[in-house]
Design a protein around this motif. Sequence first.
Motif, mmCIF file in Angstrom:
data_model
loop_
_atom_site.group_PDB
_atom_site.id
_atom_site.type_symbol
_atom_site.label_atom_id
_atom_site.label_comp_id
_atom_site.label_asym_id
_atom_site.label_seq_id
_atom_site.Cartn_x
_atom_site.Cartn_y
_atom_site.Cartn_z
ATOM 1 N N LEU A 1 0.814 -1.211 0.000
ATOM 2 C CA LEU A 1 0.000 0.000 0.000
ATOM 3 C C LEU A 1 0.851 1.266 0.000
ATOM 4 O O LEU A 1 0.532 2.240 -0.704
ATOM 5 N N ALA A 2 1.933 1.286 0.764
ATOM 6 C CA ALA A 2 2.750 2.504 0.876
ATOM 7 C C ALA A 2 3.310 2.948 -0.476
ATOM 8 O O ALA A 2 3.118 4.103 -0.882
ATOM 9 N N PRO A 3 4.002 2.090 -1.209
ATOM 10 C CA PRO A 3 4.512 2.557 -2.505
ATOM 11 C C PRO A 3 3.405 2.870 -3.512
ATOM 12 O O PRO A 3 3.545 3.790 -4.327
ATOM 13 N N THR A 4 2.302 2.136 -3.427
ATOM 14 C CA THR A 4 1.189 2.399 -4.347
ATOM 15 C C THR A 4 0.596 3.780 -4.120
ATOM 16 O O THR A 4 0.373 4.546 -5.074
ATOM 17 N N VAL A 5 0.354 4.116 -2.851
ATOM 18 C CA VAL A 5 -0.208 5.424 -2.526
ATOM 19 C C VAL A 5 0.757 6.535 -2.902
ATOM 20 O O VAL A 5 0.351 7.587 -3.434
ATOM 21 N N LEU A 6 2.033 6.317 -2.667
ATOM 22 C CA LEU A 6 3.019 7.350 -2.989
ATOM 23 C C LEU A 6 3.059 7.628 -4.493
ATOM 24 O O LEU A 6 2.970 8.779 -4.932
ATOM 25 N N VAL A 7 3.188 6.565 -5.287
ATOM 26 C CA VAL A 7 3.289 6.744 -6.739
ATOM 27 C C VAL A 7 2.000 7.320 -7.299
ATOM 28 O O VAL A 7 2.014 8.292 -8.085
ATOM 29 N N ALA B 1 -7.088 7.014 0.253
ATOM 30 C CA ALA B 1 -6.798 5.584 0.243
ATOM 31 C C ALA B 1 -6.106 5.114 1.518
ATOM 32 O O ALA B 1 -6.510 4.122 2.137
ATOM 33 N N ALA B 2 -5.058 5.815 1.923
ATOM 34 C CA ALA B 2 -4.272 5.354 3.069
ATOM 35 C C ALA B 2 -5.054 5.471 4.378
ATOM 36 O O ALA B 2 -5.159 4.514 5.147
ATOM 37 N N SER B 3 -5.628 6.664 4.628
ATOM 38 C CA SER B 3 -6.389 6.837 5.866
ATOM 39 C C SER B 3 -7.621 5.937 5.866
ATOM 40 O O SER B 3 -8.011 5.406 6.902
ATOM 41 N N GLY B 4 -8.238 5.732 4.680
ATOM 42 C CA GLY B 4 -9.402 4.856 4.602
ATOM 43 C C GLY B 4 -9.056 3.423 4.939
ATOM 44 O O GLY B 4 -9.779 2.754 5.684
ATOM 45 N N ALA B 5 -7.941 2.930 4.402
ATOM 46 C CA ALA B 5 -7.524 1.560 4.696
ATOM 47 C C ALA B 5 -7.204 1.397 6.181
ATOM 48 O O ALA B 5 -7.561 0.393 6.816
ATOM 49 N N THR C 1 -8.446 3.143 8.556
ATOM 50 C CA THR C 1 -9.703 3.247 9.279
ATOM 51 C C THR C 1 -10.450 1.921 9.260
ATOM 52 O O THR C 1 -10.978 1.476 10.285
ATOM 53 N N VAL C 2 -10.514 1.280 8.102
ATOM 54 C CA VAL C 2 -11.180 -0.019 8.010
ATOM 55 C C VAL C 2 -10.476 -1.043 8.905
ATOM 56 O O VAL C 2 -11.116 -1.841 9.592
ATOM 57 N N ALA C 3 -9.144 -0.998 8.916
ATOM 58 C CA ALA C 3 -8.398 -1.898 9.790
ATOM 59 C C ALA C 3 -8.698 -1.614 11.260
ATOM 60 O O ALA C 3 -8.795 -2.536 12.082
ATOM 61 N N THR C 4 -8.855 -0.356 11.589
ATOM 62 C CA THR C 4 -9.203 0.010 12.962
ATOM 63 C C THR C 4 -10.574 -0.544 13.329
ATOM 64 O O THR C 4 -10.762 -1.121 14.410
ATOM 65 N N ALA C 5 -11.545 -0.372 12.437
ATOM 66 C CA ALA C 5 -12.896 -0.851 12.709
ATOM 67 C C ALA C 5 -12.950 -2.370 12.789
ATOM 68 O O ALA C 5 -13.794 -2.930 13.501
ATOM 69 N N ALA C 6 -12.065 -3.064 12.074
ATOM 70 C CA ALA C 6 -12.075 -4.523 12.045
ATOM 71 C C ALA C 6 -11.351 -5.145 13.234
ATOM 72 O O ALA C 6 -11.381 -6.364 13.404
ATOM 73 N N THR C 7 -10.716 -4.321 14.052
ATOM 74 C CA THR C 7 -9.939 -4.818 15.191
ATOM 75 C C THR C 7 -10.693 -4.578 16.493
ATOM 76 O O THR C 7 -11.068 -3.445 16.781
ATOM 77 N N PRO C 8 -10.955 -5.620 17.290
ATOM 78 C CA PRO C 8 -11.592 -5.403 18.599
ATOM 79 C C PRO C 8 -10.686 -4.569 19.506
ATOM 80 O O PRO C 8 -9.459 -4.662 19.430
ATOM 81 N N HIS C 9 -11.308 -3.756 20.346
ATOM 82 C CA HIS C 9 -10.555 -2.891 21.256
ATOM 83 C C HIS C 9 -11.107 -3.034 22.666
ATOM 84 O O HIS C 9 -12.322 -3.088 22.873
#
Length: 623
Positions: free
Chosen positions: A419-425, A458-462, A464-472
């Motif tokens: 994701l990092a290189p994809t978002v950068l390019v 893209a980056a913040s959205g991904a 965010t989805v990872a945050t929502a998918a993780t129990p806290h």
Amino acid sequence: MTAVAVPSAAPKPVTVRRPRWVRPAVAGLLVVTAALYLVDLSASGWANAFYSAAAQAGSQSWKAWFFGSSDAANGITVDKTPAALWVMGLSARVFGVGAWSVLVPQALMGVGSTYLLYATVRRTSGPAAGLLAGAVLALTPAAALMFRFNNPDALLVLLLIAAAYCTVRAIEKAGGAWLALAGVAVGFGFLAKMLQAFLVVPALGLAYLIAAPAPVRKRLLHLLGAVVAVVVSAGWYVAVVALWPAADRPYIGGSQDNSLLGLTFGYNGFGRITGDETGSVGGSPGGGWGSTGLFRLFGSEMAGGIAWLLPAAVLALAAGLWFTRRAARTDRSRAALVIWGGWLLVTAAVFSYMGGIIHPYYTVALAPAIAALVGTAVVQLWRLRADPAAAGVLSGGLALTAVTSYVLLIREPSWLPWLAPTVLVAGLLAAVAVFFVNQLGHVAARGLAVFGLVTLLAASGAYTVATAATPHSGAIPSAGPSVTRGFGPGGPGGGGPGGRGMAGGLLGTTTPGTTLTSLLTSGGNGYRWVAATVGSNNAAGYQLATNLPVLAIGGFNGTDPYPTLAQFQVDVQAGHIHYFLGDGLTLRGSDTGSDLAAQITTWVAQNYEATTVDGVTVYDLTT
């Protein structure tokens, strides 16, 4: 019909008919936001059991509900004013005590915040800007974290956005009533999270003073009325607590003097700024909460929750002020910049330099301002793309976001490494293309706009989805994928299921085993408190497991001067407490607050026989 301010050298509001696509787009935004915040919500269980236990207590006792008591027997309160607990407690009364009844209200506040931010930004910058602002807020990791958790921050954010909306309405026609409503929203924000609510007040007041279409004297009178509204809407509760006989209410948790004012200006007030918080886990002037400074929000503990679009928001603020520099005093576009920019700068400065207790999730308070600035700037600069200066700022914002996202993503090398290189390019390509967008055809320009928005989010959205998918769970949740967990399931102090149970601590919650739970509940209704233990998180776990009041000695940190040893002895002799549960917090000395918890623990150990049940030291205080 809606008024949209289009920036130019001297922008003037123009009236346009709302496009047909707006309503379905808003509905779609809210549906997606609701899904993001509601799906698999119960995976976090009790989330912050400290507040869940207080909601449980409020569902059993109206006095506990009103004061925000940790237990239904009204021994001690949580260390905040209780507005957020009022919502959770009422939900628990209606739907029963459970993860859904505690957490769903927070998710709905998130949906409400998204819509209210859209409605606020729309009034000054049009529906497209409002939709983008709402989307940015929904896709901010810190927002997804807090709107799926049961800390007071969800209600605080909703109320502060409401205050901004009311201020925008007040500025339109110099409406004193709307400004007073903004004051009411801020006042109830105080009842959610105390003085943090006041950080937006300078921005709201300055915007009205500058832009309201009325004489200076009238503007000042309206501001005075708003201040009165703040004082009344927040002060009524402070007055009730102060006037209520102390012997007939719970001890004010977090304070060293059983005073809500002491809590407001001490532990939860100026102590947070200076780090000199008596009773704090930081323990000394200067605090122990990491390095302070201009780049604190880009540090590893906070950046993942909020920093993705923070540089772009600052650039948007500077560009917006430049493009509106010749606008009339009453220009609403510039007034909006003052609101959101002032909100962002003041709050960010306080978070960056405060020396006392601060946690990464506090940064959710920055999310509405960042979202509003980015949403407004992207749409307005796109409209002005024929101007090389506007195209350059828009291009620079995309490039800046791409670089920021790349830097943040490479800190998590094991999570989506592509994701990092994809978002950068992609981001840099979009930035270059945007600079020359005026040379493209209509269809190509629209395609580029979509591509640019995708790379922007893209980056913040991904994340965010990872945050929502993780129990806290636990006291200090953090945004991001499960590989970044600092506190949570399996993390330090985190609670979890198990037959033998798990010990708690300062930040984690006790999960008692089945044998201990059965021991506590057997005949437990015959006591005011089925047990007592040091620390609120320890008490919360036992209380939620048994559905019976458990006394939290010393409050959250174990350093509050409640109860005294004499009080505890009287309650024991009167048969009000059945068990004392050891293995709680590591007891602290009097230099960080009261050492009464240590005195009580020592007295119990000297006078009662200890047994071990499910790994927990248990003293029967009735023998």
